[in-house]
Motif scaffolding. Sequence first.
Motif, mmCIF file in Angstrom:
data_model
loop_
_atom_site.group_PDB
_atom_site.id
_atom_site.type_symbol
_atom_site.label_atom_id
_atom_site.label_comp_id
_atom_site.label_asym_id
_atom_site.label_seq_id
_atom_site.Cartn_x
_atom_site.Cartn_y
_atom_site.Cartn_z
ATOM 1 N N ILE A 122 22.083 38.405 22.556
ATOM 2 C CA ILE A 122 20.911 38.357 23.436
ATOM 3 C C ILE A 122 19.619 38.554 22.657
ATOM 4 C CG2 ILE A 122 19.730 39.688 25.248
ATOM 5 C CD1 ILE A 122 22.555 40.076 26.505
ATOM 6 N N LEU A 123 19.589 39.538 21.775
ATOM 7 C CA LEU A 123 18.365 39.844 21.041
ATOM 8 C C LEU A 123 17.880 38.646 20.214
ATOM 9 C CD1 LEU A 123 19.144 43.483 19.828
ATOM 10 C CD2 LEU A 123 17.339 42.802 21.432
ATOM 11 N N MET A 124 18.769 38.107 19.382
ATOM 12 C CA MET A 124 18.362 37.005 18.518
ATOM 13 C C MET A 124 18.105 35.736 19.331
ATOM 14 S SD MET A 124 17.479 36.163 15.556
ATOM 15 C CE MET A 124 17.567 35.109 14.120
ATOM 16 N N GLY A 125 18.913 35.515 20.366
ATOM 17 C CA GLY A 125 18.720 34.337 21.206
ATOM 18 C C GLY A 125 17.344 34.326 21.854
ATOM 19 N N CYS A 126 16.923 35.472 22.391
ATOM 20 C CA CYS A 126 15.612 35.562 23.053
ATOM 21 C C CYS A 126 14.480 35.482 22.035
ATOM 22 C CB CYS A 126 15.518 36.856 23.853
ATOM 23 S SG CYS A 126 16.596 36.885 25.303
ATOM 24 N N PHE A 127 14.672 36.098 20.882
ATOM 25 C CA PHE A 127 13.636 36.082 19.846
ATOM 26 C C PHE A 127 13.374 34.663 19.358
ATOM 27 C CE2 PHE A 127 12.453 36.487 15.291
ATOM 28 C CZ PHE A 127 11.279 37.204 15.445
ATOM 29 N N VAL A 128 14.427 33.933 19.048
ATOM 30 C CA VAL A 128 14.275 32.559 18.564
ATOM 31 C C VAL A 128 13.725 31.660 19.666
ATOM 32 C CG1 VAL A 128 15.566 30.533 17.772
ATOM 33 C CG2 VAL A 128 15.995 32.765 16.758
ATOM 34 N N THR A 129 14.151 31.885 20.901
ATOM 35 C CA THR A 129 13.641 31.099 22.028
ATOM 36 C C THR A 129 12.126 31.212 22.126
ATOM 37 O OG1 THR A 129 15.676 31.244 23.331
ATOM 38 C CG2 THR A 129 13.634 30.918 24.550
ATOM 39 N N VAL A 130 11.613 32.437 22.080
ATOM 40 C CA VAL A 130 10.164 32.646 22.215
ATOM 41 C C VAL A 130 9.418 31.976 21.065
ATOM 42 C CG1 VAL A 130 8.342 34.397 22.082
ATOM 43 C CG2 VAL A 130 10.294 34.726 23.614
ATOM 44 N N PHE A 131 9.868 32.170 19.828
ATOM 45 C CA PHE A 131 9.156 31.594 18.687
ATOM 46 C C PHE A 131 9.299 30.076 18.620
ATOM 47 C CE2 PHE A 131 8.431 35.850 17.163
ATOM 48 C CZ PHE A 131 7.280 35.724 16.406
ATOM 49 N N ASN A 132 10.439 29.544 19.062
ATOM 50 C CA ASN A 132 10.622 28.093 19.046
ATOM 51 C C ASN A 132 9.642 27.391 19.977
ATOM 52 O OD1 ASN A 132 12.647 28.136 17.167
ATOM 53 N ND2 ASN A 132 14.290 27.569 18.561
ATOM 54 N N TYR A 133 9.518 27.891 21.199
ATOM 55 C CA TYR A 133 8.760 27.172 22.224
ATOM 56 C C TYR A 133 7.335 27.679 22.387
ATOM 57 C CZ TYR A 133 13.387 25.417 22.731
ATOM 58 O OH TYR A 133 14.601 24.857 22.438
ATOM 59 N N MET A 134 7.025 28.809 21.749
ATOM 60 C CA MET A 134 5.641 29.268 21.698
ATOM 61 C C MET A 134 4.745 28.205 21.058
ATOM 62 S SD MET A 134 3.221 31.507 22.018
ATOM 63 C CE MET A 134 4.079 33.011 22.469
ATOM 64 N N SER A 135 5.267 27.513 20.050
ATOM 65 C CA SER A 135 4.487 26.477 19.367
ATOM 66 C C SER A 135 4.040 25.397 20.343
ATOM 67 C CB SER A 135 5.317 25.846 18.241
ATOM 68 O OG SER A 135 5.719 26.817 17.303
ATOM 69 N N TYR A 136 4.951 24.917 21.169
ATOM 70 C CA TYR A 136 4.606 23.883 22.145
ATOM 71 C C TYR A 136 3.630 24.417 23.182
ATOM 72 C CZ TYR A 136 8.724 21.650 20.104
ATOM 73 O OH TYR A 136 9.632 21.109 19.232
ATOM 74 N N HIS A 137 3.822 25.665 23.582
ATOM 75 C CA HIS A 137 2.944 26.299 24.567
ATOM 76 C C HIS A 137 1.509 26.361 24.047
ATOM 77 C CE1 HIS A 137 1.508 28.913 27.671
ATOM 78 N NE2 HIS A 137 1.461 29.996 26.915
ATOM 79 N N LEU A 138 1.343 26.685 22.772
ATOM 80 C CA LEU A 138 0.001 26.839 22.211
ATOM 81 C C LEU A 138 -0.658 25.503 21.872
ATOM 82 C CD1 LEU A 138 0.562 29.958 19.909
ATOM 83 C CD2 LEU A 138 -0.492 29.869 22.178
ATOM 84 N N LEU A 139 0.118 24.423 21.884
ATOM 85 C CA LEU A 139 -0.467 23.099 21.725
ATOM 86 C C LEU A 139 -1.109 22.618 23.022
ATOM 87 C CD1 LEU A 139 2.331 21.276 19.668
ATOM 88 C CD2 LEU A 139 -0.007 21.736 18.876
ATOM 89 N N GLU A 140 -0.699 23.215 24.139
ATOM 90 C CA GLU A 140 -1.175 22.796 25.452
ATOM 91 C C GLU A 140 -2.487 23.499 25.811
ATOM 92 O OE1 GLU A 140 2.955 21.792 27.796
ATOM 93 O OE2 GLU A 140 2.157 23.826 27.953
ATOM 94 N N GLN A 141 -3.084 23.053 26.903
ATOM 95 C CA GLN A 141 -4.247 23.750 27.452
ATOM 96 C C GLN A 141 -3.811 25.110 28.009
ATOM 97 O OE1 GLN A 141 -5.935 21.119 30.384
ATOM 98 N NE2 GLN A 141 -6.947 19.855 28.852
ATOM 99 N N PRO A 142 -4.634 26.141 27.967
ATOM 100 C CA PRO A 142 -6.037 26.129 27.523
ATOM 101 C C PRO A 142 -6.207 26.413 26.032
ATOM 102 C CG PRO A 142 -5.520 28.259 28.445
ATOM 103 C CD PRO A 142 -4.257 27.449 28.549
ATOM 104 N N PHE A 143 -5.095 26.482 25.272
ATOM 105 C CA PHE A 143 -5.172 26.903 23.871
ATOM 106 C C PHE A 143 -5.517 25.739 22.936
ATOM 107 C CE2 PHE A 143 -1.853 29.384 26.102
ATOM 108 C CZ PHE A 143 -2.508 30.605 26.154
ATOM 109 N N GLU A 144 -4.671 24.707 22.952
ATOM 110 C CA GLU A 144 -4.851 23.511 22.127
ATOM 111 C C GLU A 144 -5.116 23.856 20.657
ATOM 112 O OE1 GLU A 144 -7.994 21.613 24.475
ATOM 113 O OE2 GLU A 144 -6.481 20.176 25.176
ATOM 114 N N LEU A 145 -4.262 24.722 20.122
ATOM 115 C CA LEU A 145 -4.410 25.133 18.730
ATOM 116 C C LEU A 145 -3.880 24.057 17.787
ATOM 117 C CD1 LEU A 145 -3.320 28.892 18.767
ATOM 118 C CD2 LEU A 145 -5.606 27.944 19.040
ATOM 119 N N SER A 146 -4.356 24.086 16.564
ATOM 120 C CA SER A 146 -3.829 23.179 15.544
ATOM 121 C C SER A 146 -2.512 23.743 15.019
ATOM 122 C CB SER A 146 -4.826 23.051 14.388
ATOM 123 O OG SER A 146 -4.913 24.289 13.674
ATOM 124 N N GLN A 147 -1.750 22.887 14.331
ATOM 125 C CA GLN A 147 -0.470 23.327 13.764
ATOM 126 C C GLN A 147 -0.682 24.448 12.745
ATOM 127 O OE1 GLN A 147 2.572 22.740 14.480
ATOM 128 N NE2 GLN A 147 2.440 20.993 15.853
#
Length: 243
Positions: free
Chosen positions: A76-101
């Motif tokens: 559970i610990l590693m699964g949740c940790f990797v999940t957050v870091f994997n999809y955080m990138s896509y989340h921050l590409l979207e509005q209202p953040f629109e961050l660069s890579q």
Amino acid sequence: MGGRVIAGVLVDFISWQIATLIIGVLNLVIAVTFYMILPASKHFKAYPFQFSRFKESFKKNLADPKLRLLFAEGFILMGCFVTVFNYMSYHLLEQPFELSQTWIGLISIAYLAGIYSSPRAASWGQRFGRDRVLPVMLIMMLLGLWIMLIPSIWLVLFGLIIFTFAFFAAHSTSSSWVSVQSLQYRAVGSSLYLFSYYMGSSLLGSSSGLIWGNFGWNGLSLFTSAVLMLGLFFALQLRYRSS
């Protein structure tokens, strides 16, 4: 952390294929360097492989209900940790953040929080007991995850640091607990924990993409919260069995 930061920065300037190749070459150089400078084993006595002994060690570890809970905790610990870091990138590409890579890659420096929390978790476990530290760290992971729902880049980063800090402390606590609990076959107990840990990374880290694709960040946060709550339930079961 290095893989995420280096690749995240590079893909703003070169293709992801070349960035992946660079990471692979770095890994190869590190592996060869490690092999060459690793000192020889001392006081190690090799035993001939016996399948019956191997099978018995697995049965002993899996028969222990506390170890089973700890193996599930690692998943559970590693699964949740990797999940957050994997999809955080896509989340921050979207509005209202629109961050660069580049900026998304640099956010992975939140991993540094684990440099402090991992060793501190050992002293907290000795002072307060592992059975108390683990539930608190899972609650902190939930708190960090919920803070990341607020659409502010500074609060997202703050929540990510809390989440990361608590993850590394929780993993340090549960993995050391396995070593203490599996006295007879400690190496096998540790290997089962790590197997579960990386299975969580593989299964939850990839399958959560379906949640992201259909329900976005809010749906992913809800799903991850439910999994962490299951981990909290297991941690409370461990505390109950330790009392």
